[in-house]
Design an enzyme around this catalytic site. Structure first.
Site, PDB file in Angstrom:
ATOM      1  N   HIS A  50      46.721  43.387  42.184  1.00 16.63           N
ATOM      2  CA  HIS A  50      47.464  43.269  40.929  1.00 16.63           C
ATOM      3  C   HIS A  50      48.954  43.102  41.204  1.00 16.63           C
ATOM      4  O   HIS A  50      49.585  43.967  41.806  1.00 16.63           O
ATOM      5  CB  HIS A  50      47.221  44.518  40.076  1.00 16.63           C
ATOM      6  CG  HIS A  50      47.861  44.470  38.735  1.00 16.63           C
ATOM      7  ND1 HIS A  50      48.931  45.270  38.393  1.00 16.63           N
ATOM      8  CD2 HIS A  50      47.582  43.724  37.642  1.00 16.63           C
ATOM      9  CE1 HIS A  50      49.275  45.030  37.155  1.00 16.63           C
ATOM     10  NE2 HIS A  50      48.474  44.099  36.663  1.00 16.63           N
ATOM     11  N   HIS A  91      56.779  39.100  35.891  1.00 18.52           N
ATOM     12  CA  HIS A  91      56.023  39.734  34.823  1.00 18.52           C
ATOM     13  C   HIS A  91      56.822  39.907  33.534  1.00 18.52           C
ATOM     14  O   HIS A  91      56.347  39.577  32.448  1.00 18.52           O
ATOM     15  CB  HIS A  91      55.515  41.109  35.270  1.00 18.52           C
ATOM     16  CG  HIS A  91      54.768  41.847  34.200  1.00 18.52           C
ATOM     17  ND1 HIS A  91      55.390  42.693  33.293  1.00 18.52           N
ATOM     18  CD2 HIS A  91      53.449  41.850  33.874  1.00 18.52           C
ATOM     19  CE1 HIS A  91      54.494  43.168  32.457  1.00 18.52           C
ATOM     20  NE2 HIS A  91      53.309  42.692  32.786  1.00 18.52           N
TER      21      HIS A  91
END
Length: 255
Positions: free
Chosen positions: A15, A57
């Protein structure tokens, strides 16, 4: 139908490249994940004001770089100069795909302006068979599917996941987009359980894999694997590798 999923299960996803180490979505993070044996990497994409898809992100730079500004308001030339501990802070998507041609990338497109640049970068890199496009937004995913065409795998947006969960409880069929190959979901959302044995079985009947995010606790990893999930996304790469190794699943991702 989709080479992206052509690997032994359960899949192991790094991740953001393994955010528990301290950095995320950087070339250094991805290289650590690859050296540890991961062959699936989850990452995120925004686009700059001049249309360059970058691996990042957040909407803003503050948390990760300490600088002010929104990614969408800045040019690539502005972002290219940022450094964290002397290393480049924000990679381009095309460079990332080119740097690891053997890695399969799960790409969460975080904003509408990133859809077309991300798909174009995938096309230029010849990476259609080793990416999956994801988004929380069903509308954005619909746009991505139109742009990418039938050869690129996708997951489901939040609205579709909600319908999927309800259909699992009511044991009702659900029509899915042709390129949707996975439900990528948290264990729980808003205090409600998403992933249980019934949900996993229902997804499998519909031809969907179940990938669960973001799981760092080894006991929870074990429990999810017992439920039959098809993949786990984690920030703690050594923990997930250890669990997979203990169950004879490593390398369980085509390495």
């Amino acid at each position: 139908m989709f080479p992206y999923l052509d690997a032994p299960k359960p899949l192991a996803f790094a991740h953001r490249g393994g955010a528990a180490t301290g950095d995320e979505n950087t070339a250094e993070a991805f290289e650590r994940a690859v050296k540890l044996g991961f062959r699936y990497v989850e990452t995120d994409v925004h686009a700059t004001s001049d249309g360059v898809p970058v691996v990042f992100h957040d909407d803003t730079l503050t948390r990760l770089t300490g600088q002010a500004g929104r990614v969408a308001d800045l040019r690539w030339a502005d972002l290219a100069t940022l450094r964290i501990n002397g290393a480049a802070a924000i990679p381009r998507l095309d460079e990332t795909l080119d740097a690891w041609p053997e890695i399969r990338f799960n790409i969460d497109v975080k904003a509408d302006n990133g859809a077309a640049p991300a798909v174009e970068a995938i096309r230029r890199a010849g990476a259609a068979d080793r990416v999956l496009l994801a988004s929380f937004s069903d509308a954005r995913l619909a746009r991505l599917r139109t742009l990418a065409g039938p050869a690129v795998a996708t997951s489901l947006g939040m609205r579709s996941v909600t319908l999927l969960r309800l259909s699992s409880l009511a044991r009702l069929p659900l029509r899915l987009p042709p390129t949707a190959v996975a439900a990528q979901v948290p264990v729980r959302h808003a205090g409600l359980t998403v992933v249980d044995r019934r949900f996993v079985a229902h997804c499998h009947r519909l031809g969907l894999q179940v990938h669960v995010w973001t799981v760092d606790d080894p006991a929870e990893m074990e429990r999810l694997l017992e439920l039959g999930v098809d993949g786990i996304m984690t920030d703690d790469l050594p923990a997930l590798r250890a669990v997979y190794e203990s169950r004879g699943h490593w390398p369980g991702n085509g390495a």
